[in-house]
Motif scaffolding. Structure first.
Motif, short mmCIF file in Angstrom:
data_model
loop_
_atom_site.label_atom_id
_atom_site.label_comp_id
_atom_site.label_asym_id
_atom_site.label_seq_id
_atom_site.Cartn_x
_atom_site.Cartn_y
_atom_site.Cartn_z
N UNK A 153 -37.66 129.28 93.29
CA UNK A 153 -38.86 128.50 93.55
C UNK A 153 -39.99 129.13 92.73
N UNK A 154 -40.69 128.33 92.00
CA UNK A 154 -41.77 128.80 91.13
C UNK A 154 -43.05 129.08 91.92
N UNK A 155 -43.90 129.99 91.42
CA UNK A 155 -45.15 130.32 92.11
C UNK A 155 -46.04 129.11 92.39
N UNK A 156 -46.03 128.13 91.49
CA UNK A 156 -46.87 126.95 91.69
C UNK A 156 -46.46 126.16 92.93
N UNK A 157 -45.22 126.35 93.40
CA UNK A 157 -44.73 125.63 94.57
C UNK A 157 -44.92 126.41 95.87
N UNK A 158 -45.42 127.65 95.78
CA UNK A 158 -45.55 128.48 96.99
C UNK A 158 -46.97 128.98 97.20
N UNK A 159 -47.93 128.22 96.71
CA UNK A 159 -49.34 128.62 96.83
C UNK A 159 -49.76 128.65 98.30
N UNK A 160 -49.35 127.65 99.05
CA UNK A 160 -49.70 127.59 100.47
C UNK A 160 -48.57 128.16 101.31
N UNK A 161 -48.91 128.71 102.46
CA UNK A 161 -47.88 129.31 103.31
C UNK A 161 -46.87 128.25 103.73
N UNK A 162 -45.64 128.68 103.90
CA UNK A 162 -44.58 127.73 104.27
C UNK A 162 -44.63 127.39 105.76
N UNK A 163 -43.89 126.36 106.10
CA UNK A 163 -43.63 126.08 107.50
C UNK A 163 -42.40 126.90 107.86
N UNK A 164 -42.48 127.64 108.94
CA UNK A 164 -41.36 128.47 109.38
C UNK A 164 -41.02 128.10 110.82
N UNK A 165 -39.81 127.58 111.00
CA UNK A 165 -39.31 127.21 112.32
C UNK A 165 -38.34 128.28 112.80
N UNK B 283 -43.30 132.51 119.69
CA UNK B 283 -42.40 132.15 120.78
C UNK B 283 -41.12 131.52 120.24
N UNK B 284 -39.99 131.81 120.89
CA UNK B 284 -38.74 131.20 120.49
C UNK B 284 -38.83 129.68 120.56
N UNK B 285 -38.04 129.02 119.73
CA UNK B 285 -37.95 127.56 119.69
C UNK B 285 -39.28 126.91 119.28
N UNK B 286 -40.10 127.65 118.48
CA UNK B 286 -41.36 127.09 117.97
C UNK B 286 -41.44 127.39 116.48
N UNK B 287 -42.65 127.44 115.97
CA UNK B 287 -42.86 127.78 114.56
C UNK B 287 -43.84 128.94 114.45
N UNK B 288 -43.93 129.48 113.23
CA UNK B 288 -44.86 130.59 112.98
C UNK B 288 -46.30 130.20 113.29
#
Length: 175
Positions: free
Chosen positions: A40-52, A91-96
């Motif tokens: 994944x290139x830096x231009x695609x990771x500027x914003x924090x990801x969604x983490x489930x 919390x478990x079963x949620x997101x960051x």
């Protein structure tokens, strides 16, 4: 027999000891799922990801770390590991998003070579039991886990990243 992609990518060894995955971890950048060893290139990771985060009990809390064991360059990782993001009390079963961001997300910008960006999820003993480290550089995931009595990792995933104009170098393919 297939080789664990975390071992093939030397995440097991450089960052983590062998462990058994017991909770699901989904990391998405702009709806693109992170799969071990993909690029994944830096231009695609500027914003924090969604983490489930998986699990079935929201009363169980997790810590998420995102590190680069190849900083500032894979041939001279003198800042190993660089800590890009730290979220606790998820919390478990949620997101960051439901956790406590101790170190805000910093967008990776590798300048030389191909860097492994590693997400590691740990189960916490309880809420508010983890503090922020004093610095981002020379972070040590193993020592951090021991210091805060975190379990062995319950999940991990990594991707490769190099500057947007970079080409070549090592390639890891997912299993």
């Amino acid at each position: 027999m297939s080789v664990d992609p975390l071992a093939r990518g030397r995440v097991i060894g450089d960052v983590l000891d062998p462990f058994t995955k017991s909770v699901s971890l989904r990391v998405l950048y702009n709806n693109r799922l992170v799969v071990n060893g993909t690029e994944i290139r830096p231009s695609a990771i500027v914003s924090k990801p969604r983490v489930d985060v998986g699990g079935d009990d929201f009363r169980v809390f997790y810590t998420l770390v995102m590190v680069d064991p190849d900083a500032p360059s894979p041939s001279n990782p003198s800042l190993r590991e660089y800590l890009y993001w730290l979220v606790t009390d998820i919390p478990g079963a949620t997101s960051a998003n439901f956790g406590r961001e101790l170190l805000c997300y910093e967008s990776p910008r590798p300048t030389s070579g191909i860097h492994r960006m590693v997400f590691v999820l740990f189960r916490q003993l309880g809420r508010d039991t983890v503090d922020s480290p004093p610095m981002r550089q020379n972070f040590n995931t193993r020592e951090f886990a021991m210091q805060y009595n975190l379990s062995s990792p319950v999940a991990a995933v990594y991707f490769n990243c190099q500057r947007d104009s970079g080409t070549g170098g090592r390639r890891f393919t997912p299993a």
